[in-house]
Design an enzyme around this catalytic site. Structure first.
Site, mmCIF file in Angstrom:
data_model
loop_
_atom_site.group_PDB
_atom_site.id
_atom_site.type_symbol
_atom_site.label_atom_id
_atom_site.label_comp_id
_atom_site.label_asym_id
_atom_site.label_seq_id
_atom_site.Cartn_x
_atom_site.Cartn_y
_atom_site.Cartn_z
ATOM 1 N N ASP A 94 0.825 -1.203 0.000
ATOM 2 C CA ASP A 94 0.000 0.000 0.000
ATOM 3 C C ASP A 94 0.859 1.252 0.000
ATOM 4 O O ASP A 94 1.537 1.554 0.987
ATOM 5 C CB ASP A 94 -0.907 -0.015 1.231
ATOM 6 C CG ASP A 94 -1.951 1.101 1.204
ATOM 7 O OD1 ASP A 94 -2.087 1.754 0.150
ATOM 8 O OD2 ASP A 94 -2.624 1.298 2.217
ATOM 9 N N ASP A 303 -1.417 6.566 -6.872
ATOM 10 C CA ASP A 303 -1.738 5.533 -5.896
ATOM 11 C C ASP A 303 -1.815 4.168 -6.576
ATOM 12 O O ASP A 303 -2.561 3.986 -7.538
ATOM 13 C CB ASP A 303 -3.075 5.863 -5.230
ATOM 14 C CG ASP A 303 -3.450 4.881 -4.145
ATOM 15 O OD1 ASP A 303 -2.542 4.443 -3.410
ATOM 16 O OD2 ASP A 303 -4.642 4.542 -4.039
#
Length: 428
Positions: A94, A303
């Site tokens: 992440d 992201d």
């Protein structure tokens, strides 16, 4: 599924990344149809964006979970080992969070997990952090367990009410090379979660944070990584192949077509903000609105855990209008009822989208069809962009596929280079 890590003489290395919907992933559901997998990926993308948009409204309190990170919404998995002797765990990679944490024994409130929980008492290298430790102060969301000897504790919550609580500790993190040569990082700060609830999957053990903060795994690697990491994500159509995550000198993005844009500082440091100046569709360019405002210099987050690209509504509408004019196909509805712009295509005929270029400061990134449209049915393709419903714009992972994307947290830059990611492992 095993970690595939290759070392080079300077200590840099590469790690295998597995897409959660790959047949090689522990999260793979062979009973799910491709439409179901795609629907779930798009839904996770929108849920993640909602939580990203809430980060500016967070409150911090020792008495309850406080920090915003993301639960089971990441798209790529990593295998790493912790402890002495090393214990393998599967974590969600992440770039939208910093803390690396895993479920630990004893656990008075853990979510169901198929693999055994990490037992710190079985590791000779595990150390709880005292509350007075300077490392404990690296996290604003910590408290102190006075009952059990002044142990530093963390409290992280998620927008969907999921949370993880536990001890802040140090441990040896190990990555194993293809040749069997392990690379270890002793005294790595991590969260040993003793109370974790929410939407976490039973086949994963926690989150591997690669955000921009001081406690992220890449920051803690020190000189070995030098603040650099990169990844190359294979297209969705090739998800049976692994993607690659590189650290150190192997993460440098150089070569034909490589471009770089500055990372822009914003609190919290976790998220990777860059500046999008405009988007071109064919020969028409559309500017990002309010470029003269102070926030325009950090107007989009790159992201890896978000599937879709989300843009301000006015910019999205301009792109959509231009595409409708250029694509001479019948419009269609998204059978998944998620995406806004779709076209009916001829079966067994390859669809070619108009050129779309994202103009970041100092870097023009030209996207191919696989970066901009996804096939949602045999005869329907849809734009993988949406207008953002929250106060955040995101450059998602579909747009990044078949690019080598490099993060340099010391020089403060993001780099892009067109790359056939399915063949990258053969050339490294």
């Amino acid at each position: 599924m095993t970690n595939s890590v290759e070392l080079v003489p300077d200590g840099s290395f590469s790690v295998e990344l597995i897409h959660r919907d790959s047949p090689r992933s522990p999260l793979y559901d062979p009973a799910a149809t491709q439409d179901q997998r795609l629907r779930n990926a798009l839904a996770r993308s929108l849920s993640r964006a909602t939580r990203l948009g809430q980060t500016d409204t967070l409150h911090i309190a020792v008495e309850e979970p406080a920090a915003e990170i993301f639960s089971n919404n990441g798209e790529y998995l990593m295998n790493i080992s912790i402890g002495t002797p090393p214990v393998k765990i599967v974590g969600v990679m992440d770039t939208g969070s910093d803390l690396f944490w895993t479920q630990c024994m004893p656990c008075d409130g853990c979510y169901e997990q198929i693999n055994p929980l990490f037992d710190p008492q079985e590791s000779s290298s595990y150390r709880d952090l005292p509350c007075t430790s300077s490392k404990c102060k690296l996290l604003p969301q910590t408290g102190c367990d006075h009952v059990r000897g002044q142990i530093c504790q963390y409290h992280y919550s998620y927008g969907d009410k999921s949370f993880t609580n536990g001890n802040i500790a140090t441990e040896t993190v190990t990555l194993n090379s293809i040749s069997g040569q392990p690379i270890s990082f002793p005294h790595t700060l991590f969260g040993c979660g003793h109370h974790n609830r929410g939407t976490f999957g039973d086949k994963t053990s926690g989150i591997i944070g690669l955000g921009g903060g001081a406690i992220s795994l890449v920051s803690q690697m020190g000189e070995t990584a030098g603040g650099k990491f990169s990844y190359c994500l294979v297209p969705l159509s090739q998800s049976e192949k692994s993607s690659q995550l590189n650290f150190g000198s192997r993460a440098e993005v150089t070569g034909p077509g490589a471009v770089s844009t500055p990372l822009v500082q914003k609190s919290p440091k976790t998220f990777y903000h860059i500046t999008l100046e405009g988007v071109s569709v064919g020969s028409s360019r559309f500017e990002f609105s309010d470029l003269d405002s102070p926030t325009s210099k950090r107007n989009i987050v790159i992201d890896s855990g978000t599937t879709l690209t989300l843009l301000p509504e006015d910019l999205y509408k301009a792109i959509e209008t231009a595409l409708v004019k250029l694509i001479k196909l019948e419009k269609a509805s998204d059978p998944l009822d998620i995406l806004n712009l779709c076209f009916k295509t001829v079966e067994d005929t390859e669809f070619e989208a108009p050129n779309i270029t994202f103009h970041f400061t100092g870097a023009d990134v030209k996207l191919g069809t696989l970066n901009t449209f996804i096939r949602v049915a045999e005869d329907v393709v849809c734009l993988s962009f949406k207008p953002s419903d929250v106060d955040v714009s995101l450059f998602g992972n579909i747009a990044q596929m078949n690019f080598l994307v490099g993060y340099d947290t010391q020089e403060r830059s993001i780099s892009f280079m067109p790359t056939d990611c399915s063949n990258l492992q053969d050339t490294l």
